[in-house]
Each structure stands twice: as structure tokens, then as C-alpha cells.
Design a protein around this motif. Structure first.
Motif, PDB file in Angstrom:
ATOM      1  N   THR A  81       0.729  -1.320   0.081  1.00 61.70           N
ATOM      2  CA  THR A  81      -0.183  -0.011  -0.139  1.00 61.70           C
ATOM      3  C   THR A  81       0.748   1.322   0.001  1.00 61.70           C
ATOM      4  OG1 THR A  81      -0.203   0.178   2.253  1.00 61.70           O
ATOM      5  CG2 THR A  81      -2.041  -1.069   1.221  1.00 61.70           C
ATOM      6  N   LYS A  82       2.074   1.247   0.622  1.00 59.30           N
ATOM      7  CA  LYS A  82       2.882   2.362   0.628  1.00 59.30           C
ATOM      8  C   LYS A  82       4.508   1.825   0.673  1.00 59.30           C
ATOM      9  CE  LYS A  82       3.142   6.935   2.865  1.00 59.30           C
ATOM     10  NZ  LYS A  82       2.330   7.682   3.985  1.00 59.30           N
ATOM     11  N   SER A  83       5.456   2.497   0.344  1.00 54.17           N
ATOM     12  CA  SER A  83       6.725   2.147   0.162  1.00 54.17           C
ATOM     13  C   SER A  83       7.493   3.473  -0.059  1.00 54.17           C
ATOM     14  CB  SER A  83       6.982   1.081  -0.776  1.00 54.17           C
ATOM     15  OG  SER A  83       8.379   0.785  -1.032  1.00 54.17           O
ATOM     16  N   SER A  84       8.781   3.338   0.425  1.00 56.67           N
ATOM     17  CA  SER A  84       9.944   4.123   0.001  1.00 56.67           C
ATOM     18  C   SER A  84      10.428   3.783  -1.271  1.00 56.67           C
ATOM     19  CB  SER A  84      11.042   4.374   1.161  1.00 56.67           C
ATOM     20  OG  SER A  84      10.673   4.698   2.161  1.00 56.67           O
ATOM     21  N   ILE A  85      10.783   4.627  -2.045  1.00 59.84           N
ATOM     22  CA  ILE A  85      11.060   4.557  -3.460  1.00 59.84           C
ATOM     23  C   ILE A  85      12.575   5.008  -3.589  1.00 59.84           C
ATOM     24  CG2 ILE A  85      10.510   4.610  -6.066  1.00 59.84           C
ATOM     25  CD1 ILE A  85       7.631   4.595  -5.256  1.00 59.84           C
ATOM     26  N   LEU A  86      13.422   4.420  -4.030  1.00 57.90           N
ATOM     27  CA  LEU A  86      14.739   4.843  -4.543  1.00 57.90           C
ATOM     28  C   LEU A  86      14.968   4.662  -5.960  1.00 57.90           C
ATOM     29  CD1 LEU A  86      17.830   5.664  -4.346  1.00 57.90           C
ATOM     30  CD2 LEU A  86      18.268   3.416  -3.317  1.00 57.90           C
ATOM     31  N   GLY A  87      15.279   5.718  -6.698  1.00 59.90           N
ATOM     32  CA  GLY A  87      15.199   5.565  -8.369  1.00 59.90           C
ATOM     33  C   GLY A  87      16.579   6.343  -8.752  1.00 59.90           C
ATOM     34  N   HIS A  88      17.494   5.695  -9.492  1.00 60.53           N
ATOM     35  CA  HIS A  88      18.509   6.286  -9.812  1.00 60.53           C
ATOM     36  C   HIS A  88      18.328   6.650 -11.540  1.00 60.53           C
ATOM     37  CE1 HIS A  88      22.427   5.581 -12.163  1.00 60.53           C
ATOM     38  NE2 HIS A  88      22.907   6.687 -11.433  1.00 60.53           N
ATOM     39  N   SER A  89      18.776   7.743 -11.841  1.00 60.02           N
ATOM     40  CA  SER A  89      18.908   8.317 -13.266  1.00 60.02           C
ATOM     41  C   SER A  89      17.510   8.260 -13.674  1.00 60.02           C
ATOM     42  CB  SER A  89      19.868   7.360 -13.996  1.00 60.02           C
ATOM     43  OG  SER A  89      20.075   8.150 -15.426  1.00 60.02           O
ATOM     44  N   MET A  90      17.156   7.386 -14.919  1.00 66.51           N
ATOM     45  CA  MET A  90      15.748   7.130 -15.282  1.00 66.51           C
ATOM     46  C   MET A  90      14.814   6.686 -14.276  1.00 66.51           C
ATOM     47  SD  MET A  90      14.591   4.594 -18.310  1.00 66.51           S
ATOM     48  CE  MET A  90      15.288   3.410 -17.475  1.00 66.51           C
ATOM     49  N   GLY A  91      15.382   5.936 -13.361  1.00 66.11           N
ATOM     50  CA  GLY A  91      14.646   5.273 -12.271  1.00 66.11           C
ATOM     51  C   GLY A  91      14.035   6.290 -11.609  1.00 66.11           C
ATOM     52  N   GLY A  92      14.966   7.526 -11.221  1.00 66.72           N
ATOM     53  CA  GLY A  92      14.590   8.401 -10.421  1.00 66.72           C
ATOM     54  C   GLY A  92      13.685   9.322 -10.782  1.00 66.72           C
ATOM     55  N   LYS A  93      13.414   9.534 -12.259  1.00 67.42           N
ATOM     56  CA  LYS A  93      12.404  10.394 -12.932  1.00 67.42           C
ATOM     57  C   LYS A  93      11.132   9.443 -12.810  1.00 67.42           C
ATOM     58  CE  LYS A  93      14.239  13.855 -15.909  1.00 67.42           C
ATOM     59  NZ  LYS A  93      13.965  14.555 -17.037  1.00 67.42           N
ATOM     60  N   VAL A  94      11.229   7.974 -12.885  1.00 67.63           N
ATOM     61  CA  VAL A  94      10.044   7.216 -12.549  1.00 67.63           C
ATOM     62  C   VAL A  94       9.641   7.596 -11.162  1.00 67.63           C
ATOM     63  CG1 VAL A  94       9.188   4.906 -12.645  1.00 67.63           C
ATOM     64  CG2 VAL A  94      10.718   5.462 -14.427  1.00 67.63           C
ATOM     65  N   ALA A  95      10.569   7.216 -10.101  1.00 68.67           N
ATOM     66  CA  ALA A  95       9.953   7.558  -9.074  1.00 68.67           C
ATOM     67  C   ALA A  95       9.485   8.672  -8.617  1.00 68.67           C
ATOM     68  CB  ALA A  95      11.316   7.367  -8.125  1.00 68.67           C
ATOM     69  N   LEU A  96       9.924   9.814  -9.101  1.00 70.92           N
ATOM     70  CA  LEU A  96       9.330  11.234  -9.073  1.00 70.92           C
ATOM     71  C   LEU A  96       7.833  11.444  -9.681  1.00 70.92           C
ATOM     72  CD1 LEU A  96       9.360  14.257  -8.435  1.00 70.92           C
ATOM     73  CD2 LEU A  96      10.829  14.594 -10.402  1.00 70.92           C
ATOM     74  N   HIS A  97       7.927  10.955 -11.020  1.00 68.58           N
ATOM     75  CA  HIS A  97       6.639  10.913 -11.681  1.00 68.58           C
ATOM     76  C   HIS A  97       5.430  10.081 -10.812  1.00 68.58           C
ATOM     77  CE1 HIS A  97       3.651  10.114 -14.689  1.00 68.58           C
ATOM     78  NE2 HIS A  97       3.974  11.064 -15.431  1.00 68.58           N
ATOM     79  N   PHE A  98       5.882   9.096 -10.380  1.00 66.41           N
ATOM     80  CA  PHE A  98       4.948   8.146  -9.610  1.00 66.41           C
ATOM     81  C   PHE A  98       4.624   8.871  -8.161  1.00 66.41           C
ATOM     82  CE2 PHE A  98       4.076   4.960  -6.280  1.00 66.41           C
ATOM     83  CZ  PHE A  98       3.262   4.022  -6.903  1.00 66.41           C
ATOM     84  N   ALA A  99       5.729   9.399  -7.595  1.00 60.21           N
ATOM     85  CA  ALA A  99       5.398  10.146  -6.339  1.00 60.21           C
ATOM     86  C   ALA A  99       4.463  11.339  -6.455  1.00 60.21           C
ATOM     87  CB  ALA A  99       6.558  10.745  -5.560  1.00 60.21           C
ATOM     88  N   LEU A 100       4.477  11.906  -7.651  1.00 59.69           N
ATOM     89  CA  LEU A 100       3.644  13.158  -7.858  1.00 59.69           C
ATOM     90  C   LEU A 100       2.194  12.595  -8.214  1.00 59.69           C
ATOM     91  CD1 LEU A 100       6.038  15.535  -9.796  1.00 59.69           C
ATOM     92  CD2 LEU A 100       5.266  15.750  -7.511  1.00 59.69           C
ATOM     93  N   LYS A 101       2.251  11.694  -8.768  1.00 59.01           N
ATOM     94  CA  LYS A 101       0.689  11.138  -9.317  1.00 59.01           C
ATOM     95  C   LYS A 101       0.013  10.222  -8.146  1.00 59.01           C
ATOM     96  CE  LYS A 101      -1.554   8.658 -13.074  1.00 59.01           C
ATOM     97  NZ  LYS A 101      -1.152   7.771 -14.314  1.00 59.01           N
ATOM     98  N   TYR A 102       0.929   9.658  -7.148  1.00 55.46           N
ATOM     99  CA  TYR A 102       0.111   8.671  -6.169  1.00 55.46           C
ATOM    100  C   TYR A 102       1.127   9.097  -4.893  1.00 55.46           C
ATOM    101  CZ  TYR A 102      -1.453   5.981  -9.884  1.00 55.46           C
ATOM    102  OH  TYR A 102      -2.037   5.439 -11.207  1.00 55.46           O
ATOM    103  N   PRO A 103       1.053  10.175  -4.395  1.00 60.45           N
ATOM    104  CA  PRO A 103       1.716  10.595  -3.235  1.00 60.45           C
ATOM    105  C   PRO A 103       1.304   9.679  -1.815  1.00 60.45           C
ATOM    106  CG  PRO A 103       0.244  12.211  -3.822  1.00 60.45           C
ATOM    107  CD  PRO A 103       0.219  11.295  -5.040  1.00 60.45           C
ATOM    108  N   GLU A 104       0.223   9.191  -1.800  1.00 59.45           N
ATOM    109  CA  GLU A 104      -0.128   8.694  -0.734  1.00 59.45           C
ATOM    110  C   GLU A 104       0.485   7.066  -0.540  1.00 59.45           C
ATOM    111  OE1 GLU A 104      -2.776   7.073  -4.206  1.00 59.45           O
ATOM    112  OE2 GLU A 104      -2.000   8.930  -3.461  1.00 59.45           O
ATOM    113  N   LYS A 105       1.145   6.650  -1.760  1.00 58.24           N
ATOM    114  CA  LYS A 105       1.746   5.371  -1.829  1.00 58.24           C
ATOM    115  C   LYS A 105       3.287   5.679  -1.416  1.00 58.24           C
ATOM    116  CE  LYS A 105       0.212   2.286  -4.629  1.00 58.24           C
ATOM    117  NZ  LYS A 105      -0.838   1.487  -3.710  1.00 58.24           N
ATOM    118  N   VAL A 106       3.893   6.796  -1.559  1.00 62.88           N
ATOM    119  CA  VAL A 106       5.079   6.971  -1.168  1.00 62.88           C
ATOM    120  C   VAL A 106       5.573   7.338   0.393  1.00 62.88           C
ATOM    121  CG1 VAL A 106       7.243   8.183  -2.131  1.00 62.88           C
ATOM    122  CG2 VAL A 106       5.426   7.494  -3.641  1.00 62.88           C
ATOM    123  N   GLU A 107       6.383   6.740   0.962  1.00 68.14           N
ATOM    124  CA  GLU A 107       6.840   7.058   2.258  1.00 68.14           C
ATOM    125  C   GLU A 107       7.928   7.928   2.216  1.00 68.14           C
ATOM    126  OE1 GLU A 107       6.689   7.086   6.399  1.00 68.14           O
ATOM    127  OE2 GLU A 107       5.406   5.833   5.079  1.00 68.14           O
TER     128      GLU A 107
END
Length: 276
Positions: A81-107
């Protein structure tokens, strides 16, 4: 299953609060395994292969919206239901996009050596998009019907990609396909090549500024001080967007900071996740 959602390969190790790790372009979950092992007493870690990489499904498109949807589906699939997300480079942009779209799912949102910049217009490394085009163009030019070993492919690529360390990294994406009886690429090269414009320019400051509201995300940026991916103006911009942004500077490290200074990256992850 939604046919536009990629089936993602992943490894799960450790015990504790969940942490998802997303690799960068040309990478795979293998690149972060040693970091994950060092963190396994603190987190339950999910090491993902992003679509068109590693052992994950090859798909015809490769946008940040695609990768965000894949991650959302993955979290539902493994009952996170919720997780910390560590993303590197392209993965970091995925993490940012995800966090902005689903902030309730990011610790915790942890971006490793990447910011919300349009990297087709990067003063720190102006020819970055062209470099990636040359890399993928070089890989696409390899006729794998002619070569039986990685060493042979390396010799072919040497005039096209002169950096030996980079070639070694890229060649980790070769595998022996026993069914086809030949070497094949784990990367979906054509799709990645055709997606470079999107990958370089999407999830940028203009996208963030266009949003009516940016959630108060617990956000950390880890940057390699020898990397060309983050200019000083990016730090100012990121702080204006995320006022509580934490920054960890990794000395003697470039863009691949997790392989160049692994212990300092581990320390930064532990420190930031304990501060909220």
C-alpha cells in the motif's frame, strides 16, 4: 491483465519497511544488488527490472507514464500500500513521476543523481541526448548473428564506444539465448532508441510548474559531485519546488555513484529514511 502493463521481474530480500529500488537506463536490478544486501537488515527490498530492461517484459512503448503505471500495478500485485522508493537516473524520474501522481503510496522519495530537468537542454552536459543516441545506435549496429562471445562484441564496439567501463556495463545486457542458439540483448534497443526524446525531456520543471499542487513529499536528492547530470541551478530549482528537500553530496563519484561510492550511498539512504 492490462496489455499495456509490463510484467516486471523483481527480487525481494530483507526484512523491515518496504523499499523499492529502480535502476537507470541500460541497467537492471543486478546493478543495485550489493546496495540492497547492505540494507537488507533495515528494509524489505524490491529490486525491479524496468520494462524493456533486464528480465522484464519487452513492450512497444517506453514513457514515464508507462513506467509509472507498471510500478502502480506492481505494488498492487505484491500488496504494497505504501513504500519508500529509491530511483537512479531514469529510475529516479520514474520515482518522481510516481510520487507526484500517487503521493499516498510513497513514504520517502529518494532520487539518485537526477533532477526534474529537461536533459535535452542541460548546461552541465549539453550533448547528453546525442551521447545516448550514439550509444544505442552503436548497440543496434551489432549483428549478433556474426558474434559468439561478449569479447567479440566488445571488440566491434570499441571504435564506437571508446569508454571501456561504459562498454563493460553495456555488455552486461548480452545473454546467451539457448532457444535461438545465439547472443541476444536483454534491452529492447529499438524501442529505447525511439523513446530517447521522451526520456530526455519528460518529467521536467515545466511539467511540475504546470501542476496545480505539488504534495509535500518527503524528498531526498543524492548527487555525485563529479557527475554532469546536476547543475547548481538545478539545486536552487529543486529546493524551490520541494522546500524540505534533503541533499546528500557524494564526493569522488560521478553518475554511477552507487558503484563508485556504495557505502556513502548506503549511509545516505539510511540517514534520510530515519529522519522523517
Amino acid at each position: 491483465m492490462n496489455t499495456s502493463i509490463a510484467k516486471l521481474h523483481y527480487r525481494k530480500i530483507g526484512t523491515g519497511e518496504p523499499l523499492i529500488i529502480l535502476h537507470g537506463l541500460y541497467g537492471s536490478s543486478d546493478n543495485w544488488f550489493s546496495i540492497a544486501k547492505a540494507l537488507e537488515n533495515d528494509f524489505t527490498i524490491y529490486l525491479l527490472d524496468i520494462r524493456n530492461h533486464g528480465k522484464s517484459q519487452h513492450m512497444p512503448t517506453h514513457t514515464f507514464e508507462d513506467m509509472t503505471n507498471d510500478l502502480f500495478h506492481f505494488m498492487n500485485e505484491v500488496n504494497l500500500t505504501k513504500s519508500s522508493i529509491l530511483g537512479h537516473s531514469m529510475g529516479g524520474k520514474v520515482a518522481l513521476h510516481f510520487a507526484l501522481k500517487y503521493p499516498e503510496k510513497v513514504e520517502h522519495l529518494i532520487m539518485a543523481d537526477i533532477v526534474a530537468r529537461n536533459y535535452r537542454d542541460n548546461p552541465a552536459k549539453a550533448n547528453q541526448a546525442d551521447q545516448h543516441k550514439e550509444i544505442l545506435g552503436g548497440l543496434l549496429s551489432v549483428d549478433l548473428d556474426k558474434y559468439k562471445t561478449r569479447k567479440e562484441v566488445d571488440k566491434f564496439l570499441e571504435p564506437l564506444i571508446s569508454n571501456e567501463a561504459l562498454r563493460d556495463f553495456l555488455l552486461k545486457n548480452l545473454k546467451n539465448d539457448t532457444t535461438a542458439g545465439k547472443l541476444t540483448w536483454k534491452l529492447n534497443l529499438e524501442v529505447l532508441y525511439n523513446s530517447l526524446g521522451v526520456l530526455m525531456s519528460s518529467v521536467n520543471y515545466a511539467d511540475l510548474e504546470a501542476m496545480d499542487h505539488i504534495p509535500a513529499l518527503d524528498t531526498t536528492l543524492i548527487r555525485g559531485l563529479r557527475s554532469g547530470y546536476i547543475a547548481e541551478e538545478d539545486i536552487v530549482k529543486m529546493k524551490s519546488i520541494f522546500p524540505s528537500l534533503r541533499i546528500y553530496d557524494i564526493p569522488d563519484a560521478g553518475h554511477w555513484l552507487h558503484s563508485q561510492q556504495p557505502q556513502l550511498v548506503i549511509n545516505a539512504v539510511l540517514d534520510t529514511t530515519r529522519k522523517k
